[in-house]
Scaffold this active site. Structure first.
Site, mmCIF file in Angstrom:
data_model
loop_
_atom_site.group_PDB
_atom_site.id
_atom_site.type_symbol
_atom_site.label_atom_id
_atom_site.label_comp_id
_atom_site.label_asym_id
_atom_site.label_seq_id
_atom_site.Cartn_x
_atom_site.Cartn_y
_atom_site.Cartn_z
ATOM 1 C CG HIS A 168 -1.888 1.034 1.549
ATOM 2 N ND1 HIS A 168 -2.169 2.088 2.090
ATOM 3 C CD2 HIS A 168 -3.124 1.196 0.542
ATOM 4 C CE1 HIS A 168 -2.920 2.788 2.104
ATOM 5 N NE2 HIS A 168 -3.541 2.232 0.969
ATOM 6 C CB ILE A 200 0.488 5.278 5.146
ATOM 7 C CG1 ILE A 200 -0.271 5.301 3.836
ATOM 8 C CG2 ILE A 200 1.587 6.340 5.123
ATOM 9 C CD1 ILE A 200 -1.050 6.558 3.567
ATOM 10 N N GLY A 230 -6.477 2.948 4.862
ATOM 11 C CA GLY A 230 -7.863 3.415 5.697
ATOM 12 C C GLY A 230 -8.776 2.627 6.101
ATOM 13 C CB VAL A 231 -10.257 -0.114 4.100
ATOM 14 C CG1 VAL A 231 -8.925 -0.976 3.469
ATOM 15 C CG2 VAL A 231 -11.397 -1.120 4.189
ATOM 16 C CD GLU A 278 -13.157 -5.588 9.686
ATOM 17 O OE1 GLU A 278 -13.399 -6.323 10.380
ATOM 18 O OE2 GLU A 278 -13.556 -4.983 8.791
#
Length: 535
Positions: free
Chosen positions: A48, A54, A57-58, A62
């Site tokens: 990523h 980093i 975001g998902v 979660e």
């Protein structure tokens, strides 16, 4: 540590590599504090943003959702293992700063409401050190595992019955339990459908859609009142368009001195709203020309008056004389009870997240709107309207389920094309950050919430210019402490002079990122609220 990773595995049906909670520090009431330890070697960092690894975001969201389901399962108690908890709707997710490899993520998750054992609303934060990295709101659905499994078997066998999915069955069950029902009556040959008004208030009143809001002899199709904003922020254009879209449009008359201006604004608003539109005024009890302005509104057959900043016996007498409902603003059970005793038709409960003047004098605890609403609906019989910090459909649903008959919203409607202020005033809302929203002291002796401007900085530093005695109009009478001229500051702001202006705003103003239309906002709020309430 309250729960180890192994304890967590025994509570929620997850395991590595998809378990995103490593430990739980504490669970208190409706809040959980949990952690996720990241490592430089974690595989998700490698794929990523390859040039600058980093945390996706998902995965942060979660982790927040998993922490929320741990909290919810603990609250559900025995039998929770027979249920699936599905995080099926992320209402919002704001990412302020990236999370880096090796960061220890703190999850802070709060349960906002748990309805009919079917739907749970959460708000959550992901924090690293002292920095908030992410803020999210999401909804979790609770479904029976056996039903879920049988549905899968039915699909595999090709025996799926129309409209019989698990979530739809859950919706039907909640709808059957709804507290708002309709009663069919017959009068001669006319058939009338009337909402039953008496509702037994529990901690959360179950709703299946936004109810209409009765105002005197009219009904607003959408139970949203656009808050009155003075000085001259909410005038005929904003109020008329809100009423045209099915809500209640409010013209703020505090700061006016000419009764003809009041009459003119009401006429113009009605031209926009149409004959079915509901138009009201908002007025402070402490202002000068109070009776003259109220009389002018009555002569123009105003639909309602919302009155705050002190009780006045005369407003209730005038309301009875003209048969116009009076909605009183209150911030406590004590004041709400007094309003009911004096003859108010409804009370607008304004919590600590509101913009402008706040009803919490020095030494009084600032309280959230929903908490006050829950207390008030148990004590009074007249309708309760929730105000202060109501920003989106999740907030509206929460207030309705807490027992409110409707909501009042002001801040959202400033950043609209139809709002009656200068474009610079609207841009101040769009550009405001969370740290730009501050509490000031008003000359009327109440705290107020505003956006930082050069003039507000002077108020905070006690260097704001004193009113010119020769120009003072005595607009708020003897309650004014003359620390600065609030009328002049508010007028400057609405005309676009932010250097010398005071811009009142609610605590959620920082969430506004664009100027929309009233129609867009009303449609979004109505449609999204109905979706939540139907679950």
């Amino acid at each position: 540590m309250l729960l180890t990773k192994q304890d967590i595995k025994n509570i929620i049906p997850y395991d590595d590599p998809f378990l995103w909670v490593d430990e739980v520090e504490k669970i208190e009431g409706d809040e959980i504090i949990a952690y996720k330890h990241t490592s430089q070697d974690d595989s998700y960092f490698k794929g990523h943003f390859i040039d600058m690894p980093i945390m996706p975001g998902v995965l942060v969201v979660e982790g927040l959702a998993q922490a929320g389901t741990i909290l919810l399962r603990k609250k559900m108690g025995q039998g929770h293992e027979r249920k699936h908890l599905l995080a099926y709707d992320v209402k919002s997710a704001f990412f302020y700063k990236p999370i880096w490899p090796g960061d220890k993520i703190k999850y802070k998750v709060e349960l906002l409401g748990f309805y009919a054992n079917k739907i749970a609303n959460f708000k959550a934060e992901a924090i690293v050190g002292d920095e908030k990295k992410c803020e999210a709101r999401f909804v979790v659905a609770i479904v029976d595992k056996d039903e879920f499994k049988q549905e899968k078997i039915n699909k595999t066998q090709g025996n799926v019955l129309a409209n019989q999915e698990v979530n739809q069955r859950a919706v039907q069950e909640v709808q059957q339990e709804a507290s708002i029902i309709k009663q069919e009556t017959t009068t001669g040959t006319d058939r009338v459908i009337e909402p039953i008004k008496e509702i037994i208030a529990t901690e959360y009143v179950k709703q299946t859609s936004m109810p209409p809001l009765r105002v005197g002899n009219k009904y607003a199709r959408v139970s949203i009142i656009q808050g009155g904003m003075a000085v001259r922020v909410s005038l005929h254009n904003l109020a008329g368009n809100v009423a045209k879209c099915g809500g209640v449009g409010i013209i703020a008359v505090s700061g006016m001195s000419d009764p003809e201006e009041v009459k003119s604004e009401i006429r113009k608003a009605r031209e926009i709203a149409g004959p079915e539109g509901v138009i009201g005024i908002n007025i402070m009890g402490v202002i000068g020309h109070f009776v003259e302005l109220v009389d002018a509104a009555m002569e123009e057959k105003i639909d309602l008056i919302i009155q705050g900043a002190g009780f006045r016996n005369d407003i209730f007498e005038i309301g009875k004389q003209y048969n116009v409902p009076i909605f009183s603003i209150a911030s406590s059970v004590k004041v709400a009870l007094k309003a009911e005793q004096m003859g108010a038709t409804a009370v607008v409960i304004e919590g600590s997240d509101a913009g402008g003047h706040l009803g919490f004098r020095k030494g009084h605890e600032f309280r959230k709107t929903v908490d006050i609403v829950k207390d008030v609906v148990k004590e009074i019989k007249i309708p309760v309207i929730a105000a202060g910090g109501v920003y989106d459909s999740i907030d509206i649903a929460e207030m309705l389920r807490a027992g409110a008959k409707g909501v009042q919203m002001a801040t959202r409607f400033v950043a609209t094309q139809e709002c009656d202020v200068d474009e610079k005033f609207k841009k101040a809302y769009v550009n405001a950050g969370k740290d730009d929203v501050v509490i000031i002291t008003s000359p009327v002796g109440l705290p107020g919430r505003a956006i930082k401007t050069p003039f507000v900085e002077k108020i905070l530093n006690h260097t704001a210019p004193k009113p010119d005695p020769l120009k003072c109009k005595g607009c708020i009478g003897p309650v004014c402490d003359k620390s600065y001229c609030i009328l002049e500051a508010l007028e400057n702001a609405r005309k676009g002079d932010l250097e010398n202006g005071l811009v009142f705003a609610g605590s959620n103003v920082w969430r506004i990122n664009k100027i929309a239309t009233v129609e867009e906002i009303m449609k979004e709020l109505e449609n999204e609220t109905n979706k939540i309430l139907a679950l």
